[in-house]
Design a protein around this motif. Structure first.
Motif, PDB file in Angstrom:
ATOM      1  N   LYS A  60       7.974  18.191 -15.548  1.00 30.21           N
ATOM      2  CA  LYS A  60       8.054  18.247 -16.998  1.00 30.21           C
ATOM      3  C   LYS A  60       7.768  19.649 -17.524  1.00 30.21           C
ATOM      4  N   HIS A  61       6.963  20.385 -16.802  1.00 29.75           N
ATOM      5  CA  HIS A  61       6.607  21.734 -17.252  1.00 29.75           C
ATOM      6  C   HIS A  61       7.733  22.727 -16.995  1.00 29.75           C
ATOM      7  N   LEU A  62       8.685  22.350 -16.165  1.00 29.54           N
ATOM      8  CA  LEU A  62       9.742  23.292 -15.786  1.00 29.54           C
ATOM      9  C   LEU A  62      11.096  22.954 -16.379  1.00 29.54           C
ATOM     10  N   HIS A  63      11.377  21.678 -16.560  1.00 22.55           N
ATOM     11  CA  HIS A  63      12.691  21.266 -17.022  1.00 22.55           C
ATOM     12  C   HIS A  63      12.558  20.202 -18.090  1.00 22.55           C
ATOM     13  N   SER A  64      13.648  20.045 -18.835  1.00 25.30           N
ATOM     14  CA  SER A  64      13.742  18.936 -19.766  1.00 25.30           C
ATOM     15  C   SER A  64      14.124  17.692 -18.985  1.00 25.30           C
ATOM     16  N   ILE A  65      13.468  16.599 -19.256  1.00 24.17           N
ATOM     17  CA  ILE A  65      13.719  15.371 -18.501  1.00 24.17           C
ATOM     18  C   ILE A  65      15.164  14.932 -18.630  1.00 24.17           C
ATOM     19  N   SER A  66      15.770  15.140 -19.778  1.00 23.33           N
ATOM     20  CA  SER A  66      17.145  14.708 -19.998  1.00 23.33           C
ATOM     21  C   SER A  66      18.131  15.458 -19.127  1.00 23.33           C
ATOM     22  N   HIS A  67      17.758  16.642 -18.613  1.00 22.46           N
ATOM     23  CA  HIS A  67      18.655  17.429 -17.780  1.00 22.46           C
ATOM     24  C   HIS A  67      18.260  17.425 -16.311  1.00 22.46           C
TER      25      HIS A  67
ATOM     26  N   THR B 120       0.830  -1.210   0.000  1.00 27.32           N
ATOM     27  CA  THR B 120       0.000   0.000   0.000  1.00 27.32           C
ATOM     28  C   THR B 120       0.861   1.254   0.000  1.00 27.32           C
ATOM     29  N   THR B 121       1.840   1.311   0.893  1.00 34.22           N
ATOM     30  CA  THR B 121       2.719   2.490   0.955  1.00 34.22           C
ATOM     31  C   THR B 121       3.559   2.611  -0.314  1.00 34.22           C
ATOM     32  N   SER B 122       3.954   1.478  -0.881  1.00 41.23           N
ATOM     33  CA  SER B 122       4.736   1.526  -2.121  1.00 41.23           C
ATOM     34  C   SER B 122       3.912   2.087  -3.273  1.00 41.23           C
ATOM     35  N   THR B 123       2.660   1.651  -3.356  1.00 40.86           N
ATOM     36  CA  THR B 123       1.763   2.195  -4.392  1.00 40.86           C
ATOM     37  C   THR B 123       1.582   3.692  -4.197  1.00 40.86           C
ATOM     38  N   TYR B 124       1.420   4.104  -2.952  1.00 39.80           N
ATOM     39  CA  TYR B 124       1.265   5.536  -2.644  1.00 39.80           C
ATOM     40  C   TYR B 124       2.506   6.318  -3.057  1.00 39.80           C
ATOM     41  N   MET B 125       3.694   5.769  -2.788  1.00 39.26           N
ATOM     42  CA  MET B 125       4.936   6.456  -3.160  1.00 39.26           C
ATOM     43  C   MET B 125       5.096   6.555  -4.670  1.00 39.26           C
ATOM     44  N   VAL B 126       4.698   5.505  -5.365  1.00 39.20           N
ATOM     45  CA  VAL B 126       4.765   5.545  -6.837  1.00 39.20           C
ATOM     46  C   VAL B 126       3.857   6.639  -7.385  1.00 39.20           C
ATOM     47  N   ILE B 127       2.662   6.773  -6.809  1.00 35.37           N
ATOM     48  CA  ILE B 127       1.731   7.829  -7.238  1.00 35.37           C
ATOM     49  C   ILE B 127       2.329   9.213  -6.985  1.00 35.37           C
ATOM     50  N   ILE B 128       2.916   9.394  -5.792  1.00 32.49           N
ATOM     51  CA  ILE B 128       3.536  10.683  -5.451  1.00 32.49           C
ATOM     52  C   ILE B 128       4.674  11.006  -6.409  1.00 32.49           C
ATOM     53  N   LEU B 129       5.522  10.023  -6.700  1.00 34.21           N
ATOM     54  CA  LEU B 129       6.647  10.251  -7.613  1.00 34.21           C
ATOM     55  C   LEU B 129       6.164  10.552  -9.032  1.00 34.21           C
ATOM     56  N   SER B 130       5.101   9.879  -9.454  1.00 36.64           N
ATOM     57  CA  SER B 130       4.560  10.123 -10.805  1.00 36.64           C
ATOM     58  C   SER B 130       4.010  11.546 -10.920  1.00 36.64           C
ATOM     59  N   ARG B 131       3.310  11.994  -9.895  1.00 36.61           N
ATOM     60  CA  ARG B 131       2.793  13.364  -9.908  1.00 36.61           C
ATOM     61  C   ARG B 131       3.930  14.378  -9.929  1.00 36.61           C
ATOM     62  N   HIS B 132       4.960  14.124  -9.121  1.00 35.48           N
ATOM     63  CA  HIS B 132       6.100  15.024  -9.080  1.00 35.48           C
ATOM     64  C   HIS B 132       6.802  15.060 -10.432  1.00 35.48           C
ATOM     65  N   GLN B 133       6.899  13.904 -11.089  1.00 37.11           N
ATOM     66  CA  GLN B 133       7.550  13.833 -12.398  1.00 37.11           C
ATOM     67  C   GLN B 133       6.774  14.640 -13.434  1.00 37.11           C
ATOM     68  N   ARG B 134       5.453  14.540 -13.389  1.00 41.29           N
ATOM     69  CA  ARG B 134       4.636  15.295 -14.357  1.00 41.29           C
ATOM     70  C   ARG B 134       4.745  16.802 -14.118  1.00 41.29           C
TER      71      ARG B 134
END
Length: 315
Positions: free
Chosen positions: A210-217, A193-207
């Motif tokens: 994307k609006h601020l930086h290039s993923i490659s950098h 459960t906590t792992s799924t929650y962390m994956v969701i948090i990381l996915s939101r942070h990643q999205r």
């Protein structure tokens, strides 16, 4: 079987060395600077894994006990009991590490944010509860373990080289299996459960990034790297746990351990404590920086000695 035994020795040696290095690192961090709260949890997990190697079968402590004039029955009960306690502490500590990291990375707008400071304040109490629970929970196993004699006559089930599980009533066996399984399933469920929650948090942070930086950098933050490490540990633990659980439950219900299956189970049980320090070393920038500093200082020291040596001999 001989080659499998050599694999166990190699696995145990690698695991003990890696965990000993990690213990030294965490002690250095805890005593020398401001440690992260997760460092205390990881340090306990590492100590638990060292004890698992020392007591988990015929590879380390049981071989050492051969040279001691101690009753075999006591040796079997002591090693088996400590091994069970360490196994329980391993799953509890991994669960605590997962929960703590999930709360740590929670945004301030979520309901988990109010528990961030509380978790730090009550961490010692969590450790005491885990130790007390597992020490008492595994105490019943002492009565059903003894020195290995003759399986065909006494209907014992050989569990290690010198120890075996004593015959027990089917009701008692079912109760022990049910309670142990319930505890482990609950803790594994919390981890997932906590792992799924962390994956969701990381996915939101990643999205959002994307609006601020290039993923490659983009460079991963320390919190993100720590979360990725714990996610890897949890996933690997859950996989290894269920393989071990299937082997243990099947053998207990059939009341029979094939020697090859027994060796395979020991390999599976030692896989998690062997891989854990390697994952932590690979993902912790502090360890990588420390190793680079040690390497550079060692190189400078060697070159200085070589310079003084040749200067002395030439001039």
């Amino acid at each position: 079987m001989f080659s499998l035994k050599n694999v166990l020795y190699f696995q145990s040696g690698l695991g003990v060395l890696a965990n000993m290095f990690l213990v030294c690192f965490y002690i250095y961090i805890i005593l020398g600077s401001r440690p992260k709260p997760t460092d205390l949890i990881s340090c306990q997990l590492t100590l638990v894994h060292i004890m698992m190697f020392l007591t988990g079968g015929d590879v380390w402590l049981t071989d050492l006990f051969e040279s001691l004039n101690i009753e075999n029955n006591f040796k079997c009960k002591a090693t088996f009991y400590i091994s069970r306690v360490m196994r329980g502490l391993s799953i509890c500590t991994t669960c605590l590490l997962s929960v703590f990291q999930a709360v740590t990375i929670s945004p301030n707008t979520t309901f988990l944010a109010k528990y961030k400071q509380k978790l730090k304040n009550y961490m010692i109490y969590a450790f005491l509860c885990m130790w007390s629970f597992n020490l008492s929970f595994s105490s019943n196993r002492i009565f059903f373990v003894g020195a290995y004699t003759n399986v065909s006559e006494t209907k014992q089930m050989k569990a290690t080289k010198y120890c075996s599980l004593l015959p027990m009533n089917n009701i008692i066996r079912g109760v022990i299996l049910t309670v142990t399984t319930s505890r482990d399933v609950f803790l594994v469920g919390v981890m997932l459960t906590t792992s799924t929650y962390m994956v969701i948090i990381l996915s939101r942070h990643q999205r959002q990034c994307k609006h601020l930086h290039s993923i490659s950098h983009m460079r991963a933050s320390p919190e993100k790297r720590a979360t990725q490490t714990i996610l890897l540990l949890v996933v690997f633990f859950v996989v290894m746990y269920w393989v071990d659980f299937i082997i243990s439950t099947t053998s207990l219900l059939l009341w029979r351990y094939d020697p090859v299956i027994l060796t395979l189970q020991k390999f599976v049980m030692n896989a998690y404590p062997t891989i854990t320090p390697l994952i932590q070393v690979s993902f912790d920038n502090r360890i990588i920086i420390m190793l680079k500093n040690i390497r550079s200082k060692t190189t400078i020291y060697i070159f200085k000695n070589m310079f003084f040596y040749f200067s002395y001999n030439i001039f």
